[in-house]
Design an enzyme around this catalytic site. Structure first.
Site, PDB file in Angstrom:
ATOM      1  N   ASP A  40       0.856  -1.185   0.000  1.00 14.82           N
ATOM      2  CA  ASP A  40       0.000   0.000   0.000  1.00 14.82           C
ATOM      3  C   ASP A  40       0.888   1.229   0.000  1.00 14.82           C
ATOM      4  O   ASP A  40       2.087   1.136   0.281  1.00 14.82           O
ATOM      5  CB  ASP A  40      -0.925   0.013   1.226  1.00 14.82           C
ATOM      6  CG  ASP A  40      -2.253   0.736   0.958  1.00 14.82           C
ATOM      7  OD1 ASP A  40      -2.206   1.896   0.532  1.00 14.82           O
ATOM      8  OD2 ASP A  40      -3.313   0.123   1.153  1.00 14.82           O
ATOM      9  N   ASP A  59       4.254   3.262  -4.128  1.00 15.51           N
ATOM     10  CA  ASP A  59       3.337   4.024  -4.976  1.00 15.51           C
ATOM     11  C   ASP A  59       3.099   3.199  -6.233  1.00 15.51           C
ATOM     12  O   ASP A  59       3.954   3.132  -7.121  1.00 15.51           O
ATOM     13  CB  ASP A  59       3.944   5.383  -5.323  1.00 15.51           C
ATOM     14  CG  ASP A  59       3.066   6.205  -6.260  1.00 15.51           C
ATOM     15  OD1 ASP A  59       1.973   5.719  -6.654  1.00 15.51           O
ATOM     16  OD2 ASP A  59       3.464   7.327  -6.615  1.00 15.51           O
ATOM     17  N   SER A 140     -21.088  -1.471 -10.973  1.00 14.38           N
ATOM     18  CA  SER A 140     -21.485  -0.235 -11.648  1.00 14.38           C
ATOM     19  C   SER A 140     -20.657   0.027 -12.899  1.00 14.38           C
ATOM     20  O   SER A 140     -21.032   0.845 -13.738  1.00 14.38           O
ATOM     21  CB  SER A 140     -21.377   0.958 -10.695  1.00 14.38           C
ATOM     22  OG  SER A 140     -20.049   1.129 -10.243  1.00 14.38           O
ATOM     23  N   TYR A 151     -15.547   6.942 -12.405  1.00 20.45           N
ATOM     24  CA  TYR A 151     -15.366   5.765 -11.552  1.00 20.45           C
ATOM     25  C   TYR A 151     -15.804   4.527 -12.330  1.00 20.45           C
ATOM     26  O   TYR A 151     -15.081   3.530 -12.398  1.00 20.45           O
ATOM     27  CB  TYR A 151     -16.179   5.894 -10.263  1.00 20.45           C
ATOM     28  CG  TYR A 151     -16.172   4.613  -9.465  1.00 20.45           C
ATOM     29  CD1 TYR A 151     -15.064   4.267  -8.701  1.00 20.45           C
ATOM     30  CD2 TYR A 151     -17.244   3.731  -9.518  1.00 20.45           C
ATOM     31  CE1 TYR A 151     -15.035   3.072  -8.002  1.00 20.45           C
ATOM     32  CE2 TYR A 151     -17.214   2.530  -8.819  1.00 20.45           C
ATOM     33  CZ  TYR A 151     -16.106   2.209  -8.059  1.00 20.45           C
ATOM     34  OH  TYR A 151     -16.085   1.019  -7.380  1.00 20.45           O
ATOM     35  N   LYS A 155     -13.405   1.372 -13.650  1.00 22.32           N
ATOM     36  CA  LYS A 155     -13.653  -0.008 -13.236  1.00 22.32           C
ATOM     37  C   LYS A 155     -14.029  -0.897 -14.417  1.00 22.32           C
ATOM     38  O   LYS A 155     -13.718  -2.094 -14.432  1.00 22.32           O
ATOM     39  CB  LYS A 155     -14.747  -0.041 -12.165  1.00 22.32           C
ATOM     40  CG  LYS A 155     -14.272   0.474 -10.816  1.00 22.32           C
ATOM     41  CD  LYS A 155     -13.131  -0.375 -10.271  1.00 22.32           C
ATOM     42  CE  LYS A 155     -12.762  -0.022  -8.854  1.00 22.32           C
ATOM     43  NZ  LYS A 155     -11.689  -0.891  -8.307  1.00 22.32           N
ATOM     44  N   THR A 185     -17.921  -0.702   4.430  1.00 30.48           N
ATOM     45  CA  THR A 185     -16.686  -0.128   4.954  1.00 30.48           C
ATOM     46  C   THR A 185     -17.007   1.183   5.655  1.00 30.48           C
ATOM     47  O   THR A 185     -18.049   1.803   5.385  1.00 30.48           O
ATOM     48  CB  THR A 185     -15.680   0.166   3.827  1.00 30.48           C
ATOM     49  OG1 THR A 185     -16.194   1.238   3.009  1.00 30.48           O
ATOM     50  CG2 THR A 185     -15.431  -1.064   2.972  1.00 30.48           C
TER      51      THR A 185
END
Length: 256
Positions: A40, A59, A140, A151, A155, A185
């Site tokens: 991460d 990164d 989505s 977004y 995806k 979350t």
């Protein structure tokens, strides 16, 4: 009750591992006996990863960093058997003509570029072990919608990337993706206060599906996009906001 698979002697790399979903995926691999490399951008002091996992800060939008990461993992661990591309974020709320280009760049960098670079530099090692890649797309991303075009587009790109990697590596590396809807979350609870949480998907359930897709139990499966949305489609008929990991602090230009 989750089905258990034995990953003893195998090495799994989990990106976005300091987030909620990434942490759940890393935990499943640790519990199954794998050597887990948790990756991460978060500072090691702030990165909460499961006991038994080795944390590497990186990164994942920077190709030199990613290339060096996978070479180091392969040298240190001796092999790579599974890659799970979990790193990602959500931004939305504006129509296309009001969306800042910085938001476009952020979403494609964090959601698609990270999956591309990690997959690119893991593939040579995965071919040696006939391993697997599992990435996080989104339900989505199967269609357009109001307020989160980029977004969805980023995806959708993850899904197409997955299918292409599967085609290019038939018989050597399996590539699949999952299509979550609303994952339970803290970030999603904050963004969608007042929603019916009972219909949301537990991160551990999504992690179980990703774990299965990396296992020998899914040996015949490659190029699949697997829905993992439970009853979430009923709770959020517009497609929902799938946010994996933690929210990005600071300006919208900060990259994860």
């Amino acid at each position: 009750m989750p089905v258990s698979y034995d990953f003893s002697g195998q090495v799994a790399v989990v990106t976005g591992a300091a987030g909620v979903l990434g942490g759940a995926v890393a935990t499943r691999f640790v519990d199954a006996g794998a050597s887990v490399v948790a990756v991460d951008v978060v500072d090691p002091v702030d990165a909460a990863v499961p006991d038994g996992a080795t944390y590497r800060q990186a990164d994942l939008t920077d190709e030199e960093t990613v290339a060096a990461l996978f070479e180091a993992v392969a040298e240190t661990e001796g092999r790579i058997d599974a890659l799970t591309n979990v790193a990602g974020t959500w931004r939305g709320g504006d129509p296309v003509d009001e969306t800042a280009v910085e938001t476009f760049d952020l979403l494609f960098d964090v959601n698609l570029r990270t999956a591309f670079l990690a997959t690119k530099h893991a593939l040579a090692h995965l071919r040696e072990t006939e391993g697997a890649v599992v990435s996080v797309s989104a339900r989505s991303g199967l269609s357009g919608g109001e307020g989160d075009a980029f977004y969805r587009a980023s995806k959708a790109g993850v899904k197409i990337l997955t299918e292409s990697v599967a085609e290019e590596n038939l018989g050597t590396v399996r590539a699949n993706c999952v299509l979550p809807s609303v994952i339970d979350t803290p970030m999603n609870r904050e963004m969608m206060s007042g929603a019916d949480l009972s219909a949301w998907v537990d991160p551990a359930d999504t992690a179980d599906v990703m774990h299965f897709l990396c296992s020998d139990g899914a040996a015949p499966t490659s190029g699949a996009a697997v829905p993992v949305d439970g009853e979430a489609r009923l709770a959020c008929p517009g497609g929902g906001r799938h946010a994996v990991g933690r929210p990005l602090a600071g300006s919208p230009g900060r990259r994860r």
